[in-house]
Design a protein around this motif. Sequence first.
Motif, short mmCIF file in Angstrom:
data_model
loop_
_atom_site.label_atom_id
_atom_site.label_comp_id
_atom_site.label_asym_id
_atom_site.label_seq_id
_atom_site.Cartn_x
_atom_site.Cartn_y
_atom_site.Cartn_z
N TYR A 92 1.50 -1.81 15.11
CA TYR A 92 2.01 -1.72 16.48
C TYR A 92 3.05 -2.81 16.76
CZ TYR A 92 -2.32 0.90 16.51
OH TYR A 92 -3.33 1.77 16.18
N LYS A 93 4.13 -2.42 17.41
CA LYS A 93 5.18 -3.36 17.77
C LYS A 93 4.62 -4.44 18.68
CE LYS A 93 8.77 0.20 17.42
NZ LYS A 93 9.77 1.00 18.16
N PRO A 94 5.15 -5.66 18.58
CA PRO A 94 6.28 -6.12 17.77
C PRO A 94 5.90 -6.55 16.35
CG PRO A 94 5.52 -7.92 19.11
CD PRO A 94 4.63 -6.75 19.45
N ASN A 95 4.67 -6.25 15.93
CA ASN A 95 4.22 -6.65 14.61
C ASN A 95 4.91 -5.79 13.55
OD1 ASN A 95 1.92 -8.42 15.65
ND2 ASN A 95 1.49 -6.44 16.60
N SER A 96 5.00 -6.30 12.34
CA SER A 96 5.58 -5.53 11.25
C SER A 96 4.83 -5.83 9.96
CB SER A 96 7.07 -5.84 11.08
OG SER A 96 7.27 -7.21 10.78
N TYR A 97 4.72 -4.81 9.15
CA TYR A 97 4.03 -4.92 7.86
C TYR A 97 4.99 -5.39 6.78
CZ TYR A 97 2.59 -3.08 3.30
OH TYR A 97 2.32 -2.92 1.97
N THR A 98 4.53 -6.31 5.96
CA THR A 98 5.28 -6.78 4.79
C THR A 98 4.43 -6.58 3.55
OG1 THR A 98 6.43 -8.47 6.09
CG2 THR A 98 6.42 -8.73 3.69
N PRO A 99 4.91 -5.83 2.55
CA PRO A 99 4.16 -5.72 1.30
C PRO A 99 4.09 -7.07 0.60
CG PRO A 99 5.94 -4.08 1.45
CD PRO A 99 6.17 -5.07 2.54
N VAL A 100 2.95 -7.35 0.00
CA VAL A 100 2.79 -8.63 -0.69
C VAL A 100 3.82 -8.79 -1.81
CG1 VAL A 100 1.10 -7.83 -2.40
CG2 VAL A 100 1.05 -10.21 -1.62
N LEU A 101 4.34 -7.66 -2.33
CA LEU A 101 5.35 -7.74 -3.39
C LEU A 101 6.66 -8.33 -2.89
CD1 LEU A 101 4.78 -4.33 -5.22
CD2 LEU A 101 3.86 -6.58 -5.79
N ALA A 102 6.82 -8.46 -1.60
CA ALA A 102 8.02 -9.10 -1.06
C ALA A 102 7.99 -10.62 -1.28
CB ALA A 102 8.17 -8.80 0.43
N VAL A 103 6.79 -11.17 -1.51
CA VAL A 103 6.68 -12.61 -1.70
C VAL A 103 6.16 -12.99 -3.08
CG1 VAL A 103 6.28 -12.97 0.77
CG2 VAL A 103 4.31 -12.77 -0.78
N ARG A 104 5.81 -11.97 -3.89
CA ARG A 104 5.16 -12.28 -5.17
C ARG A 104 5.36 -11.12 -6.14
NH1 ARG A 104 0.31 -15.46 -6.02
NH2 ARG A 104 -0.85 -14.81 -7.87
N ASN A 105 5.74 -11.40 -7.37
CA ASN A 105 5.91 -10.34 -8.37
C ASN A 105 5.22 -10.67 -9.69
OD1 ASN A 105 7.58 -12.27 -9.44
ND2 ASN A 105 9.48 -11.13 -9.15
N LYS A 106 4.24 -11.56 -9.62
CA LYS A 106 3.49 -11.95 -10.81
C LYS A 106 2.02 -12.12 -10.43
CE LYS A 106 3.19 -15.63 -14.30
NZ LYS A 106 3.69 -16.98 -14.68
N ASP A 107 1.13 -11.72 -11.33
CA ASP A 107 -0.32 -11.85 -11.10
C ASP A 107 -0.71 -11.21 -9.78
OD1 ASP A 107 -0.58 -13.24 -13.49
OD2 ASP A 107 -0.29 -15.19 -12.53
N CYS B 33 2.20 -2.42 -9.87
CA CYS B 33 1.84 -3.58 -10.68
C CYS B 33 3.04 -4.05 -11.48
CB CYS B 33 0.68 -3.22 -11.61
SG CYS B 33 0.16 -4.57 -12.67
N PRO B 34 3.65 -5.19 -11.11
CA PRO B 34 4.87 -5.65 -11.79
C PRO B 34 4.65 -6.13 -13.21
CG PRO B 34 4.62 -6.67 -9.61
CD PRO B 34 3.32 -6.02 -9.95
N ASP B 35 3.43 -6.55 -13.55
CA ASP B 35 3.17 -7.09 -14.88
C ASP B 35 2.95 -5.96 -15.87
OD1 ASP B 35 1.17 -8.10 -17.09
OD2 ASP B 35 2.14 -9.89 -16.28
N LYS B 36 3.78 -5.89 -16.89
CA LYS B 36 3.72 -4.77 -17.85
C LYS B 36 2.41 -4.74 -18.61
CE LYS B 36 6.43 -2.44 -21.42
NZ LYS B 36 7.67 -2.48 -22.25
N THR B 37 1.88 -5.90 -18.95
CA THR B 37 0.62 -5.95 -19.70
C THR B 37 -0.52 -5.39 -18.85
OG1 THR B 37 1.35 -7.88 -20.96
CG2 THR B 37 -1.02 -7.44 -20.89
#
Length: 386
Positions: free
Chosen positions: A211-226, A249-253
């Motif tokens: 609900y406005k004025p809140n907004s969702y941010t995916p955790v991948l916006a701040v982290r791409n490892k583990d 899942c950004p980690d290929k393994t």
Amino acid sequence: MMAVDFNKIIDRHHTYSTQWDYAKDRFGRNDVLPFSISDTDFAVPDGVQKALKKRIEHPIYGYTRWNHHDYKGAIKEWYSRRHGIDINENIIAYSPSVVFSISDFIKMHSDEGDAIATFIPMYDAFFATIESNDRILIPVKLGDAYTNYAIDWNMLECVLSQDKVKVFLLTNPHNPTGKVFTVSELQKISDLCFKYNVYLISDDIHQDIVYKPNSYTPVLAVRNKDVVLCSSGSKTFNTPGLIGSYLMCPDKTDYNQFMIDLKQKNALSSVSIMGMYSQIAAYNEDKYVDTLVDYVHENMILLKEFIDKNGLGLDFKLPQGTYLAWIDCSCSKYSEIELQHRLINVGHVGIMKGSVYGDRNRIRMNVACPKSKLFEGMNRIKTALK
């Protein structure tokens, strides 16, 4: 195209509905008006219904692949269009459910006897997922509604610094409080997880209901490892019975290990056909989501006005997201057992007790329903508690 009437009452009885046909399993009787399990009482978008009907016209439902651009591209474009983040299709994978994904990544990044940390109150399936996998649950209590469920950063760091804690399990937006984590909060959580080598799993299944004025941010916006983000369109578009979710899942393994677990260990190489088709179609339904969010927010406001007006010993602060109202009962003259007795057996209304999620001073009410049902439910609450 969005022709769904959110005011329309659709009788869900005799469809084997968990919420409607099996209310007795949760409340001991079937003659309650349920506001319980996390699905909605709304029809799916026309685009989803048409996609399913078209697929049904083909009379063969054989083994089917999900690993193609039509499926992964729809997810990629949704995140780009709705959340402003560019996702590489190659990190997207199908999963039968979000909890399946969470369970698999917990086993991937911890051993039996290790600890999994998470915020409490929490989605009840997390209890079973952690403990049934022979891991130890370490809860980190959020603040109250009037501090926006503030995070105790010192406590979080103390927990994450423990050698046995291997995974932090986040749900964003948070179930059951409705808290939507800010970019700053996500960054601080991520930094602490990096500092103590803790793997981060984020369950973002309620991401579209904010609900406005809140907004969702995916955790991948701040982290791409583990990290792994697990989600689905099933909550928003009311398709959980079609089975299907996805993860990123950004980690290929880790990604490759999940593929082994999915296809070799669990023999789930074929997708749920209807789940896949509904997911592809749903992620073209922006107008449906925008209208749904406005409608459910109106329901939240109506519920708050009702609670503020009637002096029933309840208190309610509007959530930032989800269609779940987390109602404070700490000033009620009734204990949790007495409160549930009155709601169920006097008011004949089914609302989930808070101890299911780790707080016996709350109840959780699903308000993703036509307004006529909400009004009837509020009248029944008043009958039960007045």
